[in-house]
Motif scaffolding. Structure first.
Motif, PDB file in Angstrom:
ATOM      1  N   CYS A 149       0.845  -1.196   0.000  1.00  0.00           N
ATOM      2  CA  CYS A 149       0.000   0.000   0.000  1.00  0.00           C
ATOM      3  C   CYS A 149       0.881   1.246   0.000  1.00  0.00           C
ATOM      4  N   PRO A 150       0.379   2.379  -0.492  1.00  0.00           N
ATOM      5  CA  PRO A 150       1.149   3.622  -0.430  1.00  0.00           C
ATOM      6  C   PRO A 150       1.373   4.047   1.021  1.00  0.00           C
ATOM      7  N   PRO A 151       2.378   4.869   1.268  1.00  0.00           N
ATOM      8  CA  PRO A 151       2.610   5.364   2.630  1.00  0.00           C
ATOM      9  C   PRO A 151       1.353   6.016   3.212  1.00  0.00           C
ATOM     10  N   GLY A 152       1.081   5.702   4.471  1.00  0.00           N
ATOM     11  CA  GLY A 152      -0.068   6.276   5.153  1.00  0.00           C
ATOM     12  C   GLY A 152      -1.360   5.520   4.950  1.00  0.00           C
ATOM     13  N   LYS A 153      -1.347   4.494   4.089  1.00  0.00           N
ATOM     14  CA  LYS A 153      -2.555   3.694   3.866  1.00  0.00           C
ATOM     15  C   LYS A 153      -2.322   2.265   4.327  1.00  0.00           C
ATOM     16  N   LYS A 154      -3.416   1.565   4.636  1.00  0.00           N
ATOM     17  CA  LYS A 154      -3.349   0.193   5.129  1.00  0.00           C
ATOM     18  C   LYS A 154      -4.268  -0.705   4.312  1.00  0.00           C
ATOM     19  N   VAL A 155      -4.009  -1.998   4.387  1.00  0.00           N
ATOM     20  CA  VAL A 155      -4.793  -2.990   3.665  1.00  0.00           C
ATOM     21  C   VAL A 155      -6.158  -3.177   4.319  1.00  0.00           C
ATOM     22  N   LEU A 156      -7.210  -3.076   3.507  1.00  0.00           N
ATOM     23  CA  LEU A 156      -8.548  -3.462   3.956  1.00  0.00           C
ATOM     24  C   LEU A 156      -8.949  -4.809   3.363  1.00  0.00           C
ATOM     25  N   GLY A 157      -8.580  -5.046   2.103  1.00  0.00           N
ATOM     26  CA  GLY A 157      -8.937  -6.291   1.442  1.00  0.00           C
ATOM     27  C   GLY A 157      -7.848  -6.729   0.488  1.00  0.00           C
ATOM     28  N   LEU A 158      -7.975  -7.938  -0.046  1.00  0.00           N
ATOM     29  CA  LEU A 158      -6.934  -8.495  -0.884  1.00  0.00           C
ATOM     30  C   LEU A 158      -7.507  -9.538  -1.824  1.00  0.00           C
ATOM     31  N   GLY A 159      -6.731  -9.846  -2.886  1.00  0.00           N
ATOM     32  CA  GLY A 159      -7.176 -10.828  -3.851  1.00  0.00           C
ATOM     33  C   GLY A 159      -6.019 -11.341  -4.679  1.00  0.00           C
ATOM     34  N   ALA A 160      -6.257 -12.456  -5.388  1.00  0.00           N
ATOM     35  CA  ALA A 160      -5.213 -13.068  -6.219  1.00  0.00           C
ATOM     36  C   ALA A 160      -5.853 -13.832  -7.360  1.00  0.00           C
ATOM     37  N   ASP A 161      -5.058 -14.008  -8.422  1.00  0.00           N
ATOM     38  CA  ASP A 161      -5.488 -14.768  -9.593  1.00  0.00           C
ATOM     39  C   ASP A 161      -4.297 -15.563 -10.104  1.00  0.00           C
ATOM     40  N   MET A 162      -4.497 -16.868 -10.327  1.00  0.00           N
ATOM     41  CA  MET A 162      -3.468 -17.716 -10.928  1.00  0.00           C
ATOM     42  C   MET A 162      -3.790 -17.835 -12.415  1.00  0.00           C
ATOM     43  N   SER A 163      -3.526 -16.787 -13.178  1.00  0.00           N
ATOM     44  CA  SER A 163      -3.935 -16.695 -14.572  1.00  0.00           C
ATOM     45  C   SER A 163      -3.158 -17.687 -15.437  1.00  0.00           C
TER      46      SER A 163
END
Length: 292
Positions: A149-163
């Motif tokens: 995340c950029p400085p000053g921001k935090k993770v709320l959610g996440l995701g992934a793809d095995m394309s």
């Protein structure tokens, strides 16, 4: 690295499945009673898709006027443990919901199965943006990368793809860091014959100005050779789930995540199951809840 504003060699590990069958589309929406520190208007939307033997995608759509903060899914099947993998778990483009795609493994699965997808939605949080990272496109057995995340921001959610993995590459690790400044994504080829096609791993971190009281909670499962097994992460009293993560520890590609989802406003459940041929080593699952 791509940044989208929301209006929205060898080691092996992972996999996918759970219980219940559903032929008709099921949609439920649960409004969360949000304490002052949570993102205002937070709600959980859960969508169940059709039950058959085809590869499939189920999307949980956010209501108009809201955007996705996080999400997850589970495979629903009577006997499919370890033979169906969730190879895509991503926020929809534009932030309109969350998407989960499931595929059967290399030798297929004779039964019917479905996907249940959950999306955590709210009016757009302050500073909300999605950051995307792509791995190299090659046939390596395993890949790992971080998305920050950029400085000053935090993770709320996440995701992934095995394309390009076509059910032979599984999401092994989809984990927010302890300080919620980044996510780690790992993908592994399964325990079958070598998969020779190229594949690309995509990781997405949904970042925002952190709401008050934002924390990562970890639920640990037992380390043994039993299958299936489950870990649950529960938010502290007064906090609600904003994002979901999961991990298979020492699965070596022969254990699949069969569920990684918010099954209530305060809990995240992660389930793992060995492939149908079994796996002789000890392994564990971990569940991650991002709570505020």
């Amino acid at each position: 690295m791509y940044v989208r504003r929301n209006g929205a060699g060898r080691t092996r590990r992972i996999a996918t499945t759970a219980g219940l069958a559903s032929a008709a589309l099921l949609v439920t929406q649960l409004a969360l009673v949000a304490p002052a520190s949570a993102v205002p208007g937070l709600m959980l939307k859960v969508t169940g898709g059709p039950s058959n033997s085809d590869w499939k995608t189920t999307n949980a759509q956010c209501p108009v006027g809201t955007t996705v903060l996080g999400g997850g899914g589970r495979i629903v099947s009577d006997n499919g443990n370890g033979q169906v993998t969730m190879d895509t778990m991503l926020p929809l483009f534009g932030g309109g919901g969350y998407s989960v795609t499931g595929r059967e493994d290399g030798n297929g699965f004779g039964g019917d199965w479905s996907i249940t997808t959950s999306a955590l939605c709210a009016p757009e949080a302050a500073g909300l943006e999605t950051r995307t990272q792509l791995s190299d496109n090659n046939s390596n057995v395993g890949k790992t990368m971080d998305v920050e995340c950029p400085p000053g921001k935090k993770v709320l959610g996440l995701g992934a793809d095995m394309s390009g993995g076509m059910g032979r590459v599984v999401i092994d690790d989809l984990r927010p860091s302890a300080d919620l400044t980044k996510i780690t994504v790992a993908g592994m080829e399964d325990g079958g014959p070598d998969y020779l096609d190229n594949w690309t791993m995509v990781g997405k971190a949904i970042c925002a100005t952190p709401p008050a009281g934002l924390v990562r909670v970890t639920g640990f499962g037992t380390l043994d050779s039993n299958t299936p097994k489950t870990a649950v992460a529960r938010c502290p009293e007064g906090k609600r789930v904003h994002g979901v993560g999961g991990e298979i520890d020492n699965g070596q590609g022969e254990v699949r995540m069969t569920a990684m989802w918010a099954n209530s406003s305060t809990t995240v459940t992660v389930t793992g199951a060995e492939e149908e041929g079994g796996y002789g080593n000890s392994w564990a699952v971990k569940a991650y809840a991002i709570c505020a």
